[in-house]
Design a protein around this motif. Structure first.
Motif, short mmCIF file in Angstrom:
data_model
loop_
_atom_site.label_atom_id
_atom_site.label_comp_id
_atom_site.label_asym_id
_atom_site.label_seq_id
_atom_site.Cartn_x
_atom_site.Cartn_y
_atom_site.Cartn_z
N GLY A 141 0.85 -1.32 0.29
CA GLY A 141 0.25 0.00 -0.12
C GLY A 141 0.81 1.52 -0.09
N SER A 142 1.96 1.01 0.79
CA SER A 142 2.74 2.54 0.77
C SER A 142 3.63 2.56 -0.42
CB SER A 142 3.79 2.41 2.03
OG SER A 142 4.66 1.22 1.75
N THR A 143 3.82 1.57 -1.27
CA THR A 143 4.68 1.55 -2.55
C THR A 143 3.72 2.23 -3.42
OG1 THR A 143 5.87 -0.24 -2.01
CG2 THR A 143 5.89 0.25 -4.42
N ILE A 144 2.27 1.92 -3.51
CA ILE A 144 1.17 2.46 -4.12
C ILE A 144 1.20 3.89 -3.93
CG2 ILE A 144 -1.12 2.26 -4.87
CD1 ILE A 144 -1.02 -0.88 -4.39
N ALA A 145 0.82 4.15 -2.77
CA ALA A 145 0.95 5.69 -2.64
C ALA A 145 2.09 6.65 -3.17
CB ALA A 145 0.72 5.93 -0.97
N ASP A 146 3.27 5.99 -2.95
CA ASP A 146 4.60 6.81 -3.38
C ASP A 146 4.43 6.86 -4.72
OD1 ASP A 146 5.85 7.50 -0.90
OD2 ASP A 146 6.67 5.41 -0.77
N THR A 147 4.09 5.69 -5.52
CA THR A 147 4.36 5.66 -6.82
C THR A 147 3.13 6.92 -7.41
OG1 THR A 147 4.53 3.45 -6.90
CG2 THR A 147 3.69 4.28 -9.01
#
Length: 256
Positions: A30-36
């Protein structure tokens, strides 16, 4: 400008004031998706509401457009979603949170549960009336449960916990926001691709999700995070890493 909700990490379901039931989810996807999304599409985003427990991995970005909402339980998550939906029109929800299937219903000492059952058996009037239903009623609603608002003693040798099913959050999302674009997630372990697709497709149909990211735990680890993304037409793409999943969702959610 899009408003987005990302749920991430586990939920923590209370047993007492200290002990909780949780799972191994870290929230890193989820954090990777937000950063992307923030890195590539910040100019197209008004807010990202990142809903997670305190210990969940958080996005690395320091963008003020990421608004953090801290929760603990499944009930907290539902309340947080209801609040956001009531205050803002949400365009997309990426529901990657690994909501716990079970929470604690009550905690009881085995001795007290046995005493309650024994008292029923010894009641001369009840001897001929003992049924499975009456026994189950004791298990469902015993009289002598522990107070779970405080810390239960560390020295109880026969402590028992009754679990209860938690609400299925994904099933409530389109009820709260019928027009939102919903991305759900399904994790199985060591199954065939065909079986994973079948289960994920049923989940998508049942909950009116636009996309499901289907994972196999046996294919996650050592930097790899295999997944397939499906919609009503079938498998759209397969990914090998969290970043590939994030990039694929970005393209799907922002290109149409």
């Amino acid at each position: 400008m899009k408003n987005i909700i990302i749920t991430a990490g586990p939920t923590n379901e209370k047993i007492d004031s200290v002990m909780k039931i949780t799972n191994m989810s870290t929230g890193s996807l989820g954090s990777t998706i937000a950063d992307t999304l923030i890195t590539d599409r910040e100019n197209e985003i008004e807010n990202i509401y990142f809903i997670s427990t305190k210990m969940t991995f958080k996005p690395k970005s320091n963008s003020e457009k990421i608004r953090y909402v801290t929760i603990e339980s499944t009930e907290d998550l539902i309340n947080a979603l209801e609040k956001i939906f009531s205050e803002k029109k949400i365009d997309i929800i990426i529901h990657s949170c690994a909501v716990g299937d079970y929470g604690g219903k009550y905690v009881i000492r085995a001795e007290e549960l046995v005493d309650e059952i024994w008292d029923m058996i010894q009641d001369s009037k009840a001897k001929e009336e003992i049924t499975k239903g009456k026994l189950m009623n004791i298990f469902e609603n015993p009289k002598s449960i522990c107070n779970n608002e405080t810390k239960i003693s560390s020295y109880e040798s026969h402590l028992m916990t009754m679990l209860k099913l938690t609400p299925k959050v994904i099933g409530k999302i389109k009820e709260m926001a019928p027009e939102v674009k919903l991305v759900g997630f399904k994790l199985l372990d060591g199954v065939s691709k065909e079986h994973l697709f079948e289960v994920a497709s049923k989940l998508r149909e049942k909950n009116d999700a636009d996309y499901i990211v289907a994972n196999d735990l046996s294919k996650i680890g050592n930097g790899k995070h295999w997944a397939m993304i499906i919609n009503k037409e079938g498998i759209i793409t397969e990914c090998e890493t969290k970043l590939e999943i994030a990039k694929s969702l970005e393209e799907l959610l922002f290109s149409k």
